[in-house]
Design an enzyme around this catalytic site. Structure first.
Site, PDB file in Angstrom:
ATOM      1  N   ASP A  59       0.960  -1.070  -0.079  1.00 17.22           N
ATOM      2  CA  ASP A  59      -0.042  -0.092   0.125  1.00 17.22           C
ATOM      3  C   ASP A  59       0.901   1.311   0.059  1.00 17.22           C
ATOM      4  O   ASP A  59       1.968   1.137   0.148  1.00 17.22           O
ATOM      5  CB  ASP A  59      -0.902   0.050   1.343  1.00 17.22           C
ATOM      6  CG  ASP A  59      -2.017  -0.795   1.064  1.00 17.22           C
ATOM      7  OD1 ASP A  59      -2.413  -1.122  -0.082  1.00 17.22           O
ATOM      8  OD2 ASP A  59      -2.918  -1.116   2.036  1.00 17.22           O
ATOM      9  N   LYS A  67      -1.619   2.925  -5.467  1.00 21.15           N
ATOM     10  CA  LYS A  67      -1.849   4.026  -6.124  1.00 21.15           C
ATOM     11  C   LYS A  67      -1.720   3.975  -7.722  1.00 21.15           C
ATOM     12  O   LYS A  67      -1.076   3.236  -7.984  1.00 21.15           O
ATOM     13  CB  LYS A  67      -1.108   5.242  -5.813  1.00 21.15           C
ATOM     14  CG  LYS A  67      -1.839   6.320  -5.161  1.00 21.15           C
ATOM     15  CD  LYS A  67      -1.273   7.606  -5.080  1.00 21.15           C
ATOM     16  CE  LYS A  67      -2.016   8.542  -4.217  1.00 21.15           C
ATOM     17  NZ  LYS A  67      -1.132   9.853  -4.470  1.00 21.15           N
ATOM     18  N   MET A  72      -8.825   8.378   9.230  1.00 26.11           N
ATOM     19  CA  MET A  72      -9.441   9.102   8.044  1.00 26.11           C
ATOM     20  C   MET A  72     -10.355  10.443   8.422  1.00 26.11           C
ATOM     21  O   MET A  72     -10.154  11.122   9.612  1.00 26.11           O
ATOM     22  CB  MET A  72      -9.992   8.210   7.011  1.00 26.11           C
ATOM     23  CG  MET A  72      -9.373   7.078   6.868  1.00 26.11           C
ATOM     24  SD  MET A  72     -10.145   5.690   5.856  1.00 26.11           S
ATOM     25  CE  MET A  72     -10.654   4.743   7.257  1.00 26.11           C
TER      26      MET A  72
HETATM   27  N1  SAH Z   1      -4.707  -0.012   8.959  1.00 25.70           N
HETATM   28  C1  SAH Z   1      -4.101   1.298   9.346  1.00 25.70           C
HETATM   29  C2  SAH Z   1      -5.232   2.254   8.928  1.00 25.70           C
HETATM   30  C3  SAH Z   1      -5.615   2.427   7.375  1.00 25.70           C
HETATM   31  S1  SAH Z   1      -7.012   3.630   7.148  1.00 25.70           S
HETATM   32  C4  SAH Z   1      -3.656   1.412  10.497  1.00 25.70           C
HETATM   33  O1  SAH Z   1      -3.862   0.248  11.124  1.00 25.70           O
HETATM   34  O2  SAH Z   1      -3.060   2.254  10.967  1.00 25.70           O
HETATM   35  C5  SAH Z   1      -5.855   4.887   6.860  1.00 25.70           C
HETATM   36  C6  SAH Z   1      -6.041   6.086   7.863  1.00 25.70           C
HETATM   37  O3  SAH Z   1      -5.181   5.469   8.856  1.00 25.70           O
HETATM   38  C7  SAH Z   1      -5.674   7.367   7.199  1.00 25.70           C
HETATM   39  O4  SAH Z   1      -6.396   8.036   6.822  1.00 25.70           O
HETATM   40  C8  SAH Z   1      -5.087   7.953   8.594  1.00 25.70           C
HETATM   41  O5  SAH Z   1      -6.329   8.422   9.386  1.00 25.70           O
HETATM   42  C9  SAH Z   1      -4.543   6.771   9.402  1.00 25.70           C
HETATM   43  N2  SAH Z   1      -3.061   6.923   9.493  1.00 25.70           N
HETATM   44  C10 SAH Z   1      -2.339   5.785   8.837  1.00 25.70           C
HETATM   45  N3  SAH Z   1      -0.987   6.079   9.064  1.00 25.70           N
HETATM   46  C11 SAH Z   1      -0.872   7.177   9.862  1.00 25.70           C
HETATM   47  C12 SAH Z   1      -0.094   7.995  10.654  1.00 25.70           C
HETATM   48  N4  SAH Z   1       1.270   7.700  10.032  1.00 25.70           N
HETATM   49  N5  SAH Z   1      -0.143   8.956  10.879  1.00 25.70           N
HETATM   50  C13 SAH Z   1      -1.574   9.631  11.310  1.00 25.70           C
HETATM   51  N6  SAH Z   1      -2.528   8.826  10.882  1.00 25.70           N
HETATM   52  C14 SAH Z   1      -2.372   7.773  10.000  1.00 25.70           C
END
Ligand code: SAH
Length: 484
Positions: free
Chosen positions: A33, A55, A170
């Site tokens: 991803d 992407k 998100m």
């Molecule tokens: N599976 C991932 C989440 C995927 S959804 C997890 O467990 O973290 C994608 C969302 O995760 C983004 O829109 C944001 O809200 C959050 N996210 C992922 N990485 C991030 C980071 N480094 N800092 C802040 N938010 C993050």
């Protein structure tokens, strides 16, 4: 054979699990991803197939069906396939659906949990998602749902009534709706909120406020995805517990114009310091087929660039082929590239320019010298050695060709705070491709050394910063010193 649904953690590569690294190193195929740590794939096998399923082009996502299809195809073919996702695969990562798909197709799989952003980003901002006496529960919520949609999965009144911390993934764009729904549901307008952007990355930043003003504050600060929003009294602990220092280049953008294959270590170093890196390769290295001559007739072998070192070894069976004459490297970067391939240079001038190497060789009686280098290069070294009576042979190992800049790379590079050049050829091709007049007057031009600086001047550009040590590390050091 098995498919692995693997979490890569939130961004800091140090938060990747031992299991994830082990599987990445073994995988035949990695479907990854967009939101994975920089350098997460560094340990992958050289012959592994790496597929970006995050992407396609400008903002568009590879459809889940395509990812599913790839996952099934490779798993069925009996290949070790790692499906690498940001954070944890089962937290808003569609890992559950992919596991269902594999099960439905009777394919084996393993789930490797990862550190999820909803816990890690707050932690790096000094916010514990639970805290004795403050919050005894935490809910992970997707902010994706548009609160205005009638078919929304989120029960806003119930969420507002939740007795604890709310962590939203998100939804940075719907912050205003989220806040107003929660207040409408009975949460205090003064309740603390923190938005953590790019949590655990070197350019992490946190914007704090309350339900009443967080949307305005976040938009004022220009907060963008990815970001985690924490709602609850624990968010106020950021003030007290914040510990993570953003890197010294946080908030600055740096364009890297060197060839893609070599850009990544430099880009990684800059990112680790917090910079936003724009990769805008202006050149590409094209190998030239060459055969190593019998070295017994030479009393010196000169290698004049890290690319030359890499290509030279590619033309050998292994390092033993270079047995014989002493080896001179033009500078520390080239010496490092040789050392990584098992060859220790005998002569390494501190300054990586031909003149220094000529000086370093002054005392040596030389009859026949082999220079391993680019097809076209400065003639300083061969000329100087010939002037001293040596017979010089050139082994041309590669040529540098122009890599056309795509429009987005061009625009981003021209918008960057710093524009870096690590070779004269990159200068020429970049200027050709971007147009000299396109540079902004406040853009700082960074050069790796005097030869590159001369090329910049020839093209009418002013090198604002020149590295003292003519290596990528030296360039980073000079940029850092200037940015302070
Ligand atoms: N599976 C991932 C989440 C995927 S959804 C997890 O467990 O973290 C994608 C969302 O995760 C983004 O829109 C944001 O809200 C959050 N996210 C992922 N990485 C991030 C980071 N480094 N800092 C802040 N938010 C993050």
């Amino acid at each position: 054979m098995t498919a692995y649904l693997v979490g890569a953690g939130p961004g800091d590569a140090g938060l990747m699990t031992a299991r994830s690294l082990e599987l990445i190193a073994r995988a035949d195929v990695i479907l990854y991803d967009k939101l994975i740590p920089d350098g997460a794939l560094a340990g992958a096998r050289a012959d592994a197939e790496l597929v970006d399923v995050g992407k396609i082009g400008a903002g568009a996502q590879v459809p889940q069906e395509t990812t599913n299809e790839l996952l099934l195809r490779h798993a069925r073919a009996g290949r070790e396939v790692v499906r690498l996702k940001g954070g944890d695969p089962f937290v808003f990562g569609r890992g559950g659906e992919e596991a269902q798909l594999l099960r439905a197709n009777a394919l084996d799989f393993e789930i490797v949990p990862g550190v999820t952003a909803g816990v890690a980003a707050p932690a790096y901002a000094g916010i514990p998602v639970t805290q004795r006496g403050v919050s005894a529960a935490v809910a992970f919520v997707t902010g994706h749902e548009d609160p205005a949609k009638p078919d929304t999965l989120i029960d806003w009144p119930a969420l507002a009534a939740f007795p604890g911390t709310l962590v939203f993934y998100m939804g940075v764009r719907s912050l205003e709706r989220i806040a107003s729904e929660l207040v409408a549901g009975g949460r205090a307008a003064g309740e603390p909120v923190a938005v953590v952007q790019r949590g655990t990355f070197a350019d992490q930043r946190t914007v704090s406020g309350t339900l009443a003003d967080i949307a305005a504050r976040a938009s004022e600060a220009g907060v963008r995805a990815p970001a985690i929003t924490v709602v609850g009294d624990v968010a106020a602990l950021h003030e007290e517990i914040a510990w993570f220092a953003a890197g010294p280049l946080a908030g600055r953008s740096v364009a890297v114009t060197r060839a893609r294959a070599q850009a990544s270590p430099l880009a990684a170093r800059l990112r680790a310091l917090g910079a936003t890196v724009v990769e805008a390769p202006a050149i590409r290295i094209e190998p030239i087929d060459a055969t190593l001559p019998d070295l017994s007739g030479f009393d010196l072998l000169c290698v004049t660039s890290p690319n030359g070192a890499r290509r030279l070894l590619e033309c050998c069976r292994d390092a033993r082929d270079l047995h014989g004459p002493p080896i001179a490297a033009i500078g520390p970067g080239t010496a490092d590239a040789l050392r990584e391939r098992g060859v220790v240079a005998d002569i390494v001038p501190e300054r990586a320019v031909a003149e220094s190497l000529v000086d370093a060789l002054a005392e040596r009686p030389l009859h026949r010298v082999l220079i391993a280098r680019a097809e076209r290069a400065r003639e300083t070294l061969p000329d100087a050695l010939r002037a001293r009576g040596a017979e010089v042979e050139i082994m041309a190992l590669y040529r540098t060709v122009a890599e056309p800049l795509d429009e987005r790379a061009r625009e981003e590079a021209l918008g960057a705070d710093y524009l870096t050049f690590t070779s004269a050829s990159a200068v020429g091709f970049f200027v050709e491709s971007a147009g000299r007049d396109a540079l902004r007057p406040d853009q700082r031009v960074v050069s790796i050394g005097p030869i590159t600086s001369d090329a910049l001047r020839e093209h009418g550009l002013h090198p604002h910063i020149e590295a003292t040590e003519h290596t990528p590390d030296g360039l980073v050091a000079a940029l850092l010193a200037a940015a302070r």
